[in-house]
Design a protein around this motif. Sequence first.
Motif, PDB file in Angstrom:
ATOM      1  N   ILE A 167       0.838  -1.204   0.000  1.00  0.00           N
ATOM      2  CA  ILE A 167       0.000   0.000   0.000  1.00  0.00           C
ATOM      3  C   ILE A 167       0.873   1.254   0.000  1.00  0.00           C
ATOM      4  N   GLU A 168       2.005   1.231   0.703  1.00  0.00           N
ATOM      5  CA  GLU A 168       2.948   2.358   0.638  1.00  0.00           C
ATOM      6  C   GLU A 168       3.377   2.607  -0.802  1.00  0.00           C
ATOM      7  N   GLU A 169       3.635   1.521  -1.530  1.00  0.00           N
ATOM      8  CA  GLU A 169       4.064   1.669  -2.928  1.00  0.00           C
ATOM      9  C   GLU A 169       2.941   2.203  -3.803  1.00  0.00           C
ATOM     10  N   CYS A 170       1.716   1.808  -3.546  1.00  0.00           N
ATOM     11  CA  CYS A 170       0.584   2.371  -4.298  1.00  0.00           C
ATOM     12  C   CYS A 170       0.483   3.873  -4.035  1.00  0.00           C
ATOM     13  N   ARG A 171       0.653   4.260  -2.792  1.00  0.00           N
ATOM     14  CA  ARG A 171       0.624   5.691  -2.451  1.00  0.00           C
ATOM     15  C   ARG A 171       1.788   6.433  -3.108  1.00  0.00           C
ATOM     16  N   PHE A 172       2.953   5.793  -3.135  1.00  0.00           N
ATOM     17  CA  PHE A 172       4.095   6.397  -3.815  1.00  0.00           C
ATOM     18  C   PHE A 172       3.753   6.640  -5.289  1.00  0.00           C
ATOM     19  N   LEU A 173       3.196   5.640  -5.940  1.00  0.00           N
ATOM     20  CA  LEU A 173       2.826   5.792  -7.348  1.00  0.00           C
ATOM     21  C   LEU A 173       1.766   6.876  -7.533  1.00  0.00           C
ATOM     22  N   ASP A 174       0.824   6.967  -6.580  1.00  0.00           N
ATOM     23  CA  ASP A 174      -0.179   8.043  -6.630  1.00  0.00           C
ATOM     24  C   ASP A 174       0.492   9.409  -6.658  1.00  0.00           C
ATOM     25  N   GLU A 175       1.546   9.559  -5.846  1.00  0.00           N
ATOM     26  CA  GLU A 175       2.201  10.852  -5.674  1.00  0.00           C
ATOM     27  C   GLU A 175       3.311  11.114  -6.700  1.00  0.00           C
ATOM     28  N   HIS A 176       3.691  10.090  -7.457  1.00  0.00           N
ATOM     29  CA  HIS A 176       4.795  10.224  -8.419  1.00  0.00           C
ATOM     30  C   HIS A 176       4.372   9.675  -9.791  1.00  0.00           C
ATOM     31  N   PRO A 177       3.609  10.441 -10.537  1.00  0.00           N
ATOM     32  CA  PRO A 177       3.132   9.953 -11.839  1.00  0.00           C
ATOM     33  C   PRO A 177       4.254   9.679 -12.838  1.00  0.00           C
ATOM     34  N   GLU A 178       5.442  10.245 -12.607  1.00  0.00           N
ATOM     35  CA  GLU A 178       6.577   9.986 -13.500  1.00  0.00           C
ATOM     36  C   GLU A 178       7.122   8.569 -13.318  1.00  0.00           C
ATOM     37  N   THR A 179       6.785   7.931 -12.204  1.00  0.00           N
ATOM     38  CA  THR A 179       7.165   6.534 -11.968  1.00  0.00           C
ATOM     39  C   THR A 179       6.038   5.665 -12.503  1.00  0.00           C
ATOM     40  N   GLU A 180       6.358   4.872 -13.476  1.00  0.00           N
ATOM     41  CA  GLU A 180       5.331   4.093 -14.164  1.00  0.00           C
ATOM     42  C   GLU A 180       4.896   2.859 -13.379  1.00  0.00           C
ATOM     43  N   THR A 181       5.855   2.220 -12.731  1.00  0.00           N
ATOM     44  CA  THR A 181       5.567   0.924 -12.131  1.00  0.00           C
ATOM     45  C   THR A 181       6.569   0.645 -11.016  1.00  0.00           C
ATOM     46  N   THR A 182       6.203  -0.249 -10.111  1.00  0.00           N
ATOM     47  CA  THR A 182       7.101  -0.666  -9.037  1.00  0.00           C
ATOM     48  C   THR A 182       7.280  -2.176  -9.070  1.00  0.00           C
ATOM     49  N   LEU A 183       8.530  -2.597  -8.942  1.00  0.00           N
ATOM     50  CA  LEU A 183       8.838  -4.000  -8.706  1.00  0.00           C
ATOM     51  C   LEU A 183       9.138  -4.112  -7.216  1.00  0.00           C
ATOM     52  N   LEU A 184       8.204  -4.669  -6.468  1.00  0.00           N
ATOM     53  CA  LEU A 184       8.349  -4.863  -5.028  1.00  0.00           C
ATOM     54  C   LEU A 184       8.970  -6.238  -4.820  1.00  0.00           C
TER      55      LEU A 184
END
Length: 185
Positions: A55-72
């Motif tokens: 969920i932290e990573e989803c919030r990060f993506l919400d706040e950083h549209p320049e980041t397309e995707t996260t590999l957790l």
Amino acid sequence: MISDQQIIDATRQWLNTFIIALNICPFARREQQRDSIRYRVARAEGTETTLETLIEECRFLDEHPETETTLLILPNGFADFDDYLDMLDIAERLLQAQHYEGTYQIASFHPAYCFEMASELEQDDPANYTNRSPYPMLHIIRESSIDRAVRSYPDPENIPARNIQLTRELGLQKLQALLAACYPE
């Protein structure tokens, strides 16, 4: 103990030498070239802490549209594929409960990945390597990006069948060597 950077480097090598080089995901090259992939190592061994990190990573993506995707990347606690699948099931339900359904989806990768339709005898089917990675991983993907990429790609529904054919043509030994080459020494 392997450092977070070594884990990230192994994951990057897997992405470059397997996913991108073999075109397993025809959309990965663009994001790798744009440097819009976030690599996050979560050393938690429990499901609850891992889900908090998701969920932290989803919030990060919400706040950083320049980041397309996260590999957790989950190097601890989910070596057993069944344990990983249990956590994945809860993770997908959590995305719904947190109102992220339709915003993000999870693609799953694991060193022992085996498609549900595969029987015990088919566990070494090369097709399973399309979702095998150096470490257990949750790939958090923006739904809007998937929609955009699929619209611009000819015949996207044929990607899985092409990957199955490719991995079977490459064979088990070649795929095992490709994956093994990603691990830090």
